[in-house]
Write a protein that holds these residues in place. Structure first.
Motif, mmCIF file in Angstrom:
data_model
loop_
_atom_site.group_PDB
_atom_site.id
_atom_site.type_symbol
_atom_site.label_atom_id
_atom_site.label_comp_id
_atom_site.label_asym_id
_atom_site.label_seq_id
_atom_site.Cartn_x
_atom_site.Cartn_y
_atom_site.Cartn_z
ATOM 1 N N TRP A 289 8.332 -131.043 29.252
ATOM 2 C CA TRP A 289 8.998 -131.884 28.270
ATOM 3 C C TRP A 289 8.222 -133.174 28.023
ATOM 4 O O TRP A 289 8.172 -133.673 26.891
ATOM 5 N N ALA A 292 5.451 -132.339 25.645
ATOM 6 C CA ALA A 292 5.968 -132.197 24.286
ATOM 7 C C ALA A 292 6.282 -133.559 23.675
ATOM 8 O O ALA A 292 6.011 -133.809 22.488
ATOM 9 N N TRP A 293 6.831 -134.482 24.493
ATOM 10 C CA TRP A 293 7.150 -135.829 23.980
ATOM 11 C C TRP A 293 5.890 -136.586 23.585
ATOM 12 O O TRP A 293 5.854 -137.253 22.551
ATOM 13 N N GLN A 295 3.059 -135.293 22.654
ATOM 14 C CA GLN A 295 2.556 -134.699 21.418
ATOM 15 C C GLN A 295 3.325 -135.220 20.212
ATOM 16 O O GLN A 295 2.731 -135.513 19.168
ATOM 17 N N LYS A 296 4.637 -135.343 20.350
ATOM 18 C CA LYS A 296 5.453 -135.845 19.232
ATOM 19 C C LYS A 296 5.208 -137.324 18.998
ATOM 20 O O LYS A 296 5.067 -137.769 17.841
ATOM 21 N N ARG A 297 5.114 -138.112 20.076
ATOM 22 C CA ARG A 297 5.003 -139.572 19.952
ATOM 23 C C ARG A 297 3.635 -140.007 19.459
ATOM 24 O O ARG A 297 3.540 -140.875 18.582
ATOM 25 N N THR A 301 3.048 -134.356 16.365
ATOM 26 C CA THR A 301 3.339 -132.930 16.296
ATOM 27 C C THR A 301 4.844 -132.750 16.158
ATOM 28 O O THR A 301 5.609 -133.361 16.904
ATOM 29 N N PRO A 302 5.312 -131.907 15.221
ATOM 30 C CA PRO A 302 6.761 -131.681 15.094
ATOM 31 C C PRO A 302 7.363 -131.181 16.405
ATOM 32 O O PRO A 302 6.735 -130.424 17.142
ATOM 33 N N TRP A 303 8.608 -131.612 16.669
ATOM 34 C CA TRP A 303 9.257 -131.272 17.929
ATOM 35 C C TRP A 303 9.273 -129.769 18.179
ATOM 36 O O TRP A 303 8.950 -129.308 19.265
ATOM 37 N N ASN A 304 9.684 -129.013 17.167
ATOM 38 C CA ASN A 304 9.839 -127.571 17.389
ATOM 39 C C ASN A 304 8.516 -126.904 17.743
ATOM 40 O O ASN A 304 8.442 -126.044 18.625
ATOM 41 N N ALA A 306 5.830 -128.464 19.095
ATOM 42 C CA ALA A 306 5.383 -128.962 20.392
ATOM 43 C C ALA A 306 6.111 -128.247 21.526
ATOM 44 O O ALA A 306 5.487 -127.808 22.504
ATOM 45 N N ILE A 307 7.426 -128.119 21.393
ATOM 46 C CA ILE A 307 8.207 -127.457 22.441
ATOM 47 C C ILE A 307 7.822 -125.985 22.553
ATOM 48 O O ILE A 307 7.663 -125.438 23.652
#
Length: 327
Positions: A289, A292-293, A295-297, A301-304, A306-307
């Motif tokens: 997680w 993924a955070w 990558q988003k921050r 990268t969009p959350w979906n 990245a996750i």
């Protein structure tokens, strides 16, 4: 003899004569002007407009120095005593951050503000210690000038850094930070967290021995960190790509790779196998997680996506480790 042994090489500020106070002010203004020019040199290639701000601030310090020298000539003649800030006990010091490249915009701006605040306090103190009217007048004026430098800096920034230029420079600094630290560190964290899952959990389920699992995890994490760090250093010198110092990128990659693997290896220091394994699994979820955070921050990268990328990759490697360990 005893007095000489216990005496300090530095003078108390209160012991300085008015001539020495003027000499100290002159040398301090010289140093500050050089520092501002060093800031300008360090920023010129990437942030030319900010460099102009510091060039004009250096000119302002040179003007102060000239006024101090004129007063010294008038009162004490042409020979100025050699006294610098390192000769006075408790006097403020300048950290050599202007030698570090590349310079960070926000750090430089904050350091410049601190320099002006320190100079303001010095002139106030110096004016209180001097009895000559002309000297007190000049030192008081310089104290006001240093206090007003924040407004002067804002004026210079408005002149050289309109909103669009400042936004562009701030964006360039953020991009450089991402290329030098975030991107290599994220690659290392992903490699360390994901690639070590298989050997660690394969060893765990094959041996059911926490200590053996920890040793394998430690070896895998440190080995991967060293390998990834050297690979990053050798892959790109940063000159053409603009990704920054290869040493900094290598350290970011190597350290984060090692930490990524150690995160789920350290729980196996717990002697109870299933307790250690459950904690290690929880740590893996937290690591994925976190990736993924980041990558988003930082990578937008969009959350979906990245996750999906991180969780799917981690789940596949984890499953491979369990299957191999139970084979």
């Amino acid at each position: 003899m005893i007095q000489r042994f216990f005496s300090s090489a530095r003078r108390d500020f209160k012991s300085l004569s008015e001539q020495e106070i003027l000499a100290l002010a002159i040398s301090s203004e010289e140093d500050d002007a050089r520092i501002y020019l060093a800031y300008a040199d360090g920023l010129r290639d990437s942030y030319p407009n900010s460099a102009k701000v510091f060039e004009e601030m250096a000119e302002e310090e040179s003007t102060h120095r000239a006024r101090l020298i004129d007063l010294h000539k008038k009162r004490f003649g042409d020979r100025i005593p050699l006294i610098r800030r390192e000769h006075v006990r408790g006097y403020y010091e300048r950290k050599p951050d202007w030698l570090v490249r590349p310079l960070g915009l926000e750090k430089v701006r904050a350091q410049a503000a601190e320099m002006e605040a320190q100079a303001h306090r010095f002139y106030l103190r110096a004016a209180q210690q001097c009895e000559d009217a002309d000297t007190r007048k000049l030192l008081g004026e310089l104290a006001l000038a240093e206090a007003g430098h924040e407004a002067k800096a804002e004026e210079l920034e408005a002149k050289h850094l309109p909103d669009d230029v400042r936004e562009a420079e701030d964006s360039a600094e953020r991009r450089q930070f991402i290329l030098t630290y975030v991107q290599p560190g994220l690659a290392g964290l992903m490699d360390g967290s994901v690639s070590t899952l298989a050997p660690i959990f394969a060893t765990a389920f094959a041996t059911m021995n926490p200590w053996t699992t920890f040793l394998v995890g430690l070896a895998a994490s440190v080995g991967a960190g060293i390998s990834m760090g050297f690979t990053e250093v050798a892959s790109d010198d940063g000159v053409i790509s603009g990704r920054g110092s290869p040493i900094k990128r290598g350290l970011a990659t190597g350290i984060m790779t090692t930490l990524g693997g150690l995160g789920h290896a350290l729980p196996y220091l717990i002697p109870h196998f299933w307790t250690a394994t459950i904690i290690a699994m929880i740590v893996v979820v937290i690591e994925l997680w976190a990736i993924a955070w980041i990558q988003k921050r930082w990578m937008e990268t969009p959350w979906n996506r990245a996750i999906f990328q991180v969780v799917l990759g981690g789940a596949l490697v984890f499953a491979a480790g369990m299957l191999i360990g139970n084979a």
